[in-house]
Design a protein around this motif. Structure first.
Motif, PDB file in Angstrom:
ATOM      1  N   LEU A 519       0.820  -1.201   0.000  1.00  0.00           N
ATOM      2  CA  LEU A 519       0.000   0.000   0.000  1.00  0.00           C
ATOM      3  C   LEU A 519       0.860   1.259   0.000  1.00  0.00           C
ATOM      4  O   LEU A 519       1.818   1.363   0.779  1.00  0.00           O
ATOM      5  CB  LEU A 519      -0.913   0.018   1.226  1.00  0.00           C
ATOM      6  CG  LEU A 519      -2.019  -1.045   1.248  1.00  0.00           C
ATOM      7  CD1 LEU A 519      -2.721  -1.048   2.593  1.00  0.00           C
ATOM      8  CD2 LEU A 519      -3.010  -0.822   0.112  1.00  0.00           C
ATOM      9  N   HIS A 520       0.466   2.222  -0.848  1.00  0.00           N
ATOM     10  CA  HIS A 520       1.242   3.453  -0.987  1.00  0.00           C
ATOM     11  C   HIS A 520       0.309   4.641  -1.174  1.00  0.00           C
ATOM     12  O   HIS A 520      -0.789   4.507  -1.723  1.00  0.00           O
ATOM     13  CB  HIS A 520       2.194   3.351  -2.181  1.00  0.00           C
ATOM     14  CG  HIS A 520       3.180   2.245  -2.060  1.00  0.00           C
ATOM     15  ND1 HIS A 520       4.376   2.384  -1.405  1.00  0.00           N
ATOM     16  CD2 HIS A 520       3.125   0.952  -2.476  1.00  0.00           C
ATOM     17  CE1 HIS A 520       5.028   1.234  -1.440  1.00  0.00           C
ATOM     18  NE2 HIS A 520       4.293   0.345  -2.079  1.00  0.00           N
ATOM     19  N   LYS A 529      -2.135   2.682   6.729  1.00  0.00           N
ATOM     20  CA  LYS A 529      -1.290   1.487   6.640  1.00  0.00           C
ATOM     21  C   LYS A 529      -0.341   1.523   5.448  1.00  0.00           C
ATOM     22  O   LYS A 529       0.116   0.486   4.984  1.00  0.00           O
ATOM     23  CB  LYS A 529      -2.134   0.211   6.612  1.00  0.00           C
ATOM     24  CG  LYS A 529      -3.160   0.116   7.746  1.00  0.00           C
ATOM     25  CD  LYS A 529      -4.026  -1.107   7.615  1.00  0.00           C
ATOM     26  CE  LYS A 529      -5.131  -1.128   8.651  1.00  0.00           C
ATOM     27  NZ  LYS A 529      -6.165  -0.100   8.401  1.00  0.00           N
ATOM     28  N   THR A 530      -0.040   2.713   4.953  1.00  0.00           N
ATOM     29  CA  THR A 530       0.863   2.820   3.814  1.00  0.00           C
ATOM     30  C   THR A 530       2.308   2.910   4.271  1.00  0.00           C
ATOM     31  O   THR A 530       2.617   3.343   5.393  1.00  0.00           O
ATOM     32  CB  THR A 530       0.543   4.067   2.971  1.00  0.00           C
ATOM     33  OG1 THR A 530       0.728   5.246   3.765  1.00  0.00           O
ATOM     34  CG2 THR A 530      -0.862   4.011   2.432  1.00  0.00           C
ATOM     35  N   THR A 531       3.196   2.514   3.368  1.00  0.00           N
ATOM     36  CA  THR A 531       4.625   2.655   3.615  1.00  0.00           C
ATOM     37  C   THR A 531       4.990   4.111   3.883  1.00  0.00           C
ATOM     38  O   THR A 531       5.815   4.408   4.745  1.00  0.00           O
ATOM     39  CB  THR A 531       5.399   2.138   2.396  1.00  0.00           C
ATOM     40  OG1 THR A 531       5.194   0.728   2.274  1.00  0.00           O
ATOM     41  CG2 THR A 531       6.886   2.405   2.518  1.00  0.00           C
ATOM     42  N   GLU A 532       4.339   5.032   3.160  1.00  0.00           N
ATOM     43  CA  GLU A 532       4.711   6.440   3.258  1.00  0.00           C
ATOM     44  C   GLU A 532       4.346   7.040   4.607  1.00  0.00           C
ATOM     45  O   GLU A 532       5.100   7.857   5.153  1.00  0.00           O
ATOM     46  CB  GLU A 532       4.053   7.225   2.119  1.00  0.00           C
ATOM     47  CG  GLU A 532       4.660   6.955   0.755  1.00  0.00           C
ATOM     48  CD  GLU A 532       4.374   5.563   0.230  1.00  0.00           C
ATOM     49  OE1 GLU A 532       5.200   5.037  -0.551  1.00  0.00           O
ATOM     50  OE2 GLU A 532       3.319   4.976   0.605  1.00  0.00           O
ATOM     51  N   TYR A 533       3.190   6.637   5.177  1.00  0.00           N
ATOM     52  CA  TYR A 533       2.878   7.160   6.512  1.00  0.00           C
ATOM     53  C   TYR A 533       3.873   6.627   7.532  1.00  0.00           C
ATOM     54  O   TYR A 533       4.357   7.371   8.394  1.00  0.00           O
ATOM     55  CB  TYR A 533       1.450   6.815   6.948  1.00  0.00           C
ATOM     56  CG  TYR A 533       1.133   7.465   8.279  1.00  0.00           C
ATOM     57  CD1 TYR A 533       0.727   8.795   8.328  1.00  0.00           C
ATOM     58  CD2 TYR A 533       1.307   6.783   9.482  1.00  0.00           C
ATOM     59  CE1 TYR A 533       0.494   9.421   9.543  1.00  0.00           C
ATOM     60  CE2 TYR A 533       1.073   7.403  10.697  1.00  0.00           C
ATOM     61  CZ  TYR A 533       0.663   8.718  10.721  1.00  0.00           C
ATOM     62  OH  TYR A 533       0.450   9.335  11.933  1.00  0.00           O
ATOM     63  N   GLN A 711      -7.780   5.945  -1.218  1.00  0.00           N
ATOM     64  CA  GLN A 711      -6.854   6.978  -1.664  1.00  0.00           C
ATOM     65  C   GLN A 711      -5.439   6.428  -1.849  1.00  0.00           C
ATOM     66  O   GLN A 711      -4.484   7.191  -1.941  1.00  0.00           O
ATOM     67  CB  GLN A 711      -6.844   8.131  -0.654  1.00  0.00           C
ATOM     68  CG  GLN A 711      -8.185   8.804  -0.466  1.00  0.00           C
ATOM     69  CD  GLN A 711      -8.172   9.826   0.653  1.00  0.00           C
ATOM     70  OE1 GLN A 711      -7.155  10.442   0.931  1.00  0.00           O
ATOM     71  NE2 GLN A 711      -9.317  10.005   1.298  1.00  0.00           N
ATOM     72  N   ARG A 712      -5.304   5.115  -1.906  1.00  0.00           N
ATOM     73  CA  ARG A 712      -3.983   4.486  -1.930  1.00  0.00           C
ATOM     74  C   ARG A 712      -3.769   3.717  -3.232  1.00  0.00           C
ATOM     75  O   ARG A 712      -4.706   3.296  -3.901  1.00  0.00           O
ATOM     76  CB  ARG A 712      -3.841   3.522  -0.748  1.00  0.00           C
ATOM     77  CG  ARG A 712      -4.120   4.135   0.598  1.00  0.00           C
ATOM     78  CD  ARG A 712      -4.332   3.074   1.665  1.00  0.00           C
ATOM     79  NE  ARG A 712      -5.444   2.183   1.344  1.00  0.00           N
ATOM     80  CZ  ARG A 712      -5.886   1.218   2.147  1.00  0.00           C
ATOM     81  NH1 ARG A 712      -5.307   1.031   3.318  1.00  0.00           N
ATOM     82  NH2 ARG A 712      -6.886   0.449   1.796  1.00  0.00           N
ATOM     83  N   VAL A 722      -1.323  -3.244 -10.652  1.00  0.00           N
ATOM     84  CA  VAL A 722      -1.337  -2.087  -9.759  1.00  0.00           C
ATOM     85  C   VAL A 722      -2.752  -1.533  -9.739  1.00  0.00           C
ATOM     86  O   VAL A 722      -3.352  -1.289 -10.801  1.00  0.00           O
ATOM     87  CB  VAL A 722      -0.358  -0.989 -10.217  1.00  0.00           C
ATOM     88  CG1 VAL A 722      -0.378   0.173  -9.233  1.00  0.00           C
ATOM     89  CG2 VAL A 722       1.048  -1.544 -10.356  1.00  0.00           C
ATOM     90  N   TRP A 723      -3.266  -1.329  -8.539  1.00  0.00           N
ATOM     91  CA  TRP A 723      -4.593  -0.751  -8.350  1.00  0.00           C
ATOM     92  C   TRP A 723      -4.420   0.720  -7.995  1.00  0.00           C
ATOM     93  O   TRP A 723      -3.694   1.062  -7.065  1.00  0.00           O
ATOM     94  CB  TRP A 723      -5.345  -1.483  -7.248  1.00  0.00           C
ATOM     95  CG  TRP A 723      -5.666  -2.908  -7.602  1.00  0.00           C
ATOM     96  CD1 TRP A 723      -4.799  -3.950  -7.668  1.00  0.00           C
ATOM     97  CD2 TRP A 723      -6.950  -3.426  -7.935  1.00  0.00           C
ATOM     98  NE1 TRP A 723      -5.448  -5.100  -8.029  1.00  0.00           N
ATOM     99  CE2 TRP A 723      -6.784  -4.805  -8.196  1.00  0.00           C
ATOM    100  CE3 TRP A 723      -8.212  -2.865  -8.039  1.00  0.00           C
ATOM    101  CZ2 TRP A 723      -7.841  -5.623  -8.555  1.00  0.00           C
ATOM    102  CZ3 TRP A 723      -9.283  -3.681  -8.394  1.00  0.00           C
ATOM    103  CH2 TRP A 723      -9.093  -5.042  -8.655  1.00  0.00           C
TER     104      TRP A 723
END
Length: 884
Positions: A519-520, A529-533, A711-712, A722-723
């Motif tokens: 998730l990004h 739960k995204t890598t970026e957060y 939004q991910r 890729v979604w």
């Protein structure tokens, strides 16, 4: 002089192979499962929960399992003392030898050892049967009672057969080595070492004995030795102590230079060369202290402790790990640049601390008193036994600097109790009483190390309970920016501790944010739960931890993803607050810590696990899509190249340099290099470029995958898809019309559900949906298309168990969920799906999909109409592929 036939040293051999296993709940040995059927062949380490903790069925087997094995014992062991030694069994064990109960042990995380000589048959042709009952059911008198990890059952660590001479070092001391190495005085100039042990004479006659203790260096050269003579009566035990004073210019142990000496104690018959018994131990000469104002000091120098926590499981194996995987985890921590491991929340395989000794990782170890206690004499006694076992079994590891004994023990009070009512206050008083007993016991067992009690972030509660006064160090598990909403709560909490507990050293013993590596988001949000957060979270935390000298150190929660069967969320049954995936692949946050902690020049391109990306072209005429990329480095500046062309040089700020990369369709090769250093890193990223105008001649449309209510980005390496996050429809493009993202009634997540979706490994896609949409449109060119619609009923669903570690508490009144839903789906004017709802196809919390085909005429595009007759229509995901 001829040596006596009994003069044989201790022998120890694993007996991990050729066990038989079966489940058989609720039986004792008299009714143990017999016969040849129903047994499966297994090797130890083994757990019966390796698979069922990850399936869709709630719960996992917690009950009894039986193991049995044929044992052949040499004839020349007949005059020896034979033991069975178990490194661990989850959670309670009974051991039988040839039908006789050899012993029982309670507690799933410490070793135990039973003498078995009296029941054995020796010699060629003689067979012995060992039967072990292991039980992992809930026992209110045995910690842990509840926790955010799985209580695996089984013989999940190594099992050994041990044979010793009747004259030996103590074998019945809580399964310890029987040898205890103390360092009462160490400095750069000299060191004093005390070696203590107990010699046992189990023969029927007095024995004249010599005990020799030797200290050897890394090359095996003897640097000191001491010998003493003793006469032991038949059946006598005698304590022996050898002291080595003022060892000159010792080679000190540290994370930078984990130099190990060895201590070997040998007992012999007086005048004989053959050893009767010998025990060895590593020796790392170091001294340390914690200071409430200035942090941690090792060998007189300040050292910020930075590392992780660790749990002991691995995909496909449960917690039944070979030593090599335990050692690999410590190596990964070392490669990160870490110097500290909180062994949480229980003592782990002996290989873990042995690796810490060798690699130079300082460690804290604790017993599993987690979340709550039972106020019973049996519970208190089990806790004290566990603490004693933990200390004695791990006493000689130079890596260990802290013994701990509670974790978040006031996280949830028993039903009906509050901190303000009399019953609740009495319970809290008993928690404090247990803490005082465990702390006092630990200080008696080992005055040379520090004690620690670990709390969650309820400062006032633990203060009022008196739990911050009892240990030598207070550990705080802090999650502002995750379980509580404001990241700024972290520095405020740290400063409050310093202000209100000025004499108490502290560690941040946990902090972390969920990070599903699939998730990004370029606009990350708490709980997404995204890598970026997770990246931004860790960058914030480390900055404040490093900037405060009074914070002795910290441990990220967690080194790697681990099993927590009762969790649901994006990856059900897994806690993914971690720096590594479950199979030990690095997430971006791991690279960030490497950039901040490693000394050697370092540069790594972030999102390397996100090597399959997608996005819409920047404009109708563009063949590129700009997306951010982070590069992690400990150098001042970094240059980034795309397919050999420079994108410029950026300053590295707190370990991170940020770039905007114009990705093109297909393979994109990124190269990062640190200015002035001959170090580079390369990442190959495949990019699926979606045309902004779907009828673009420059960029033909082939496929689109959209996660609704989301939004991910979701990158699926397995299916090479890729979604994209949803977007509103614009003419010439694609998107939804109408509706709103699904949000839990409690609003504890920014969007989506936290429930386990049955029948899929793609829970993150099915946990989000758009509710009340009227259309989804794609202005694709003429051709043949396959359209797949994805649904999961999230609103009309049974209530979930409210776990104490859910992402947040309910923050307001919960609106009643709808009780019905029914809608039709029309594809280009033709009704294709009828009366969808919980009573037809859309089973609550069950993944459902429909694959449709459509022939699109020129200028027609694809229009999906959603027409509700009851409630509102929903859509979780859509895939559109051109197939002609």
């Amino acid at each position: 002089m001829a040596r006596p036939a009994t003069a044989q040293e201790r022998q120890q051999q694993s007996i991990n192979s050729n066990w038989l296993f079966r489940k058989a709940n609720g039986t004792d040995y008299a009714r143990a499962p017999g016969g040849a059927t129903g047994w499966e062949k297994v090797s130890v380490p083994h757990t019966w929960n390796a698979a069922d903790v990850l399936d869709d069925e709630p719960g996992y087997y917690r009950g009894a399992g039986w193991y049995k094995k044929a044992l052949h014992v040499p004839a020349d062991w007949q005059n020896r003392r034979v033991y069975l030694h178990f490194e661990g069994a989850g959670q309670e064990a009974e051991v039988y030898v040839n039908g006789q109960l050899a012993g029982q042990h309670a507690g799933g995380y410490t070793a135990f050892r039973f003498p078995i000589s009296r029941w054995l048959r020796f010699g060629e042709g003689a067979t012995n049967e060992v039967v072990v009952k292991v039980d992992n059911r809930h026992n209110p008198d045995l910690p842990p009672l509840s926790a955010d990890f799985t209580f695996f059952g089984g013989l999940y660590r190594d099992v050994y057969l041990l044979a010793a001479n009747p004259v030996h070092f103590e074998l019945a001391d809580y399964a310890s080595s029987g040898l205890f190495v103390h360092m009462p005085a160490v400095s750069a100039a000299s060191a004093t070492v005390e070696v203590k042990g107990t010699v046992v004479n189990e023969t029927s006659a007095p024995r004249r004995l010599t005990v020799l203790t030797e200290l050897t260096d890394r090359e095996g050269q003897v640097v000191a030795r001491q010998r003493s003579s003793h006469t032991l009566a038949a059946g006598q035990k005698l304590g022996v102590r050898h002291t080595f004073d003022k060892l000159r210019q010792p080679h000190l142990w540290s994370p930078a230079d984990p130099y190990l000496y060895h201590v070997t104690a040998t007992v012999r018959e007086a005048g004989q060369e053959q050893a009767l018994d010998a025990v060895s131990s590593p020796l790392g000469l170091r001294w340390f202290r914690f200071d409430a104002a200035t942090g941690f000091f090792l060998n007189g120098q300040p050292l910020k402790l930075i590392g992780t926590n660790r749990h002991q499981d691995f995909p496909g194996l449960g917690n039944a790990l070979p030593d090599a995987l335990a050692e690999q985890d410590v190596q990964l921590l070392k490669q990160m640049g870490g110097n500290f491991l909180r062994v949480s929340h229980y003592p782990q395989d002996p290989a873990v601390l042995a690796a810490c000794d060798r690699l130079g990782i300082l460690a804290s170890v604790e017993i599993p008193v987690v979340n709550a206690i039972t106020d019973s004499p049996a519970f208190f006694e089990h806790c004290k036994t566990m603490q004693t076992e933990m200390v004695r079994q791990n006493f000689n590891h130079p890596s260990v600097i802290i013994w701990a004994y509670m974790n978040e023990v006031l996280l949830r009070l028993p039903t009906g109790l509050t901190k303000d009512n009399a019953a609740g206050q009495a319970y809290i008083g008993r928690v404090a009483a247990l803490a005082r007993e465990l702390d006092a016991l630990t200080r008696r067992e080992d005055p040379s190390r520090y004690t620690m009690l670990v709390n969650h972030g309820a400062f006032d509660l633990y203060q009022q309970a008196g739990l911050t006064n009892i240990p030598m160090i207070v550990g705080w598990n802090l999650y502002p920016g995750w379980y509580s909403p404001d990241l700024e709560g972290l520095p405020a909490f740290l400063d409050r501790h310093r202000r209100e507990l000025p004499d108490k050293p502290m560690l941040v013993t946990e902090y972390g944010a969920d990070a599903d590596a699939r998730l990004h988001s370029f606009q990350p949000l708490r709980f997404d739960k995204t890598t970026e957060y997770a990246n931004s979270y860790h960058q914030f935390y480390l900055q404040h931890i490093l900037s405060r000298p009074f914070v002795a150190g910290s441990a990220v929660w967690n080194l790697a993803e681990f099993s927590s069967e009762s969790r649901e969320e994006a990856v059900p049954h897994i806690n993914n607050k971690s720096l590594l995936t479950a199979d030990r692949q690095p997430k971006d946050a791991y690279l960030f810590y490497q950039a901040r902690l490693r000394q050697a020049p370092f540069v790594k391109i972030g999102s390397r696990a996100w090597n399959l990306r997608a996005g819409s072209a920047t404009s109708a005429d563009s063949l590129h899509c700009r997306q951010p990329v982070e590069v992690y480095s400990n150098q001042p500046t970094v240059e980034l190249l795309l397919n050999g062309q420079t994108l410029g040089t950026r300053a590295v700020q707190s370990g991170v340099a940020r770039f905007s990369v114009p990705f093109g369709a297909g393979l994109n090769q990124l190269t990062a290099r640190a200015a002035g250093q001959a170090i580079t890193d390369q990442a190959d990223i495949e990019f699926q470029l979606i045309p902004t105008i779907l009828e673009s001649k420059k960029l033909p449309f082939t496929e689109l995958n959209v996660s609704l209510g989301d939004q991910r980005y979701f990158s699926d390496a397995r299916l090479h898809q890729v979604w994209l996050p949803e977007q509103p429809y614009t003419p010439g493009g694609w998107g939804y019309v109408g509706g709103h993202p699904y949000v839990l009634p409690s609003k504890r997540l920014p969007y989506g559900s936290d429930r386990n979706i049955q029948g899929t490994d793609y829970d993150a896609l099915f946990e989000t949906q758009r509710v009340g949409l009227t259309q989804f449109r794609l202005d694709v060119p003429a051709g043949q298309y396959e359209v797949t619609l994805y649904f999961a009923e999230l609103e009309v669903a049974p209530p979930a168990e409210q776990l104490v570690y859910n992402l947040a508490k309910n923050d307001g009144p919960v609106a009643p969920a709808p009780t019905a839903r029914r809608f039709d789906v029309w594809l280009n004017g033709q009704r294709t799906l009828s009366r969808l709802g919980p009573d037809q196809y859309l089973v609550p919390l069950q993944a459902t999909s429909f694959k449709l085909q459509v022939n699109v005429r020129r200028g027609q595009g694809i229009t999906l109409d959603f027409k509700a007759t009851t409630g509102e229509a929903v859509l979780n995901g859509i895939q559109v592929k051109r197939i002609d």
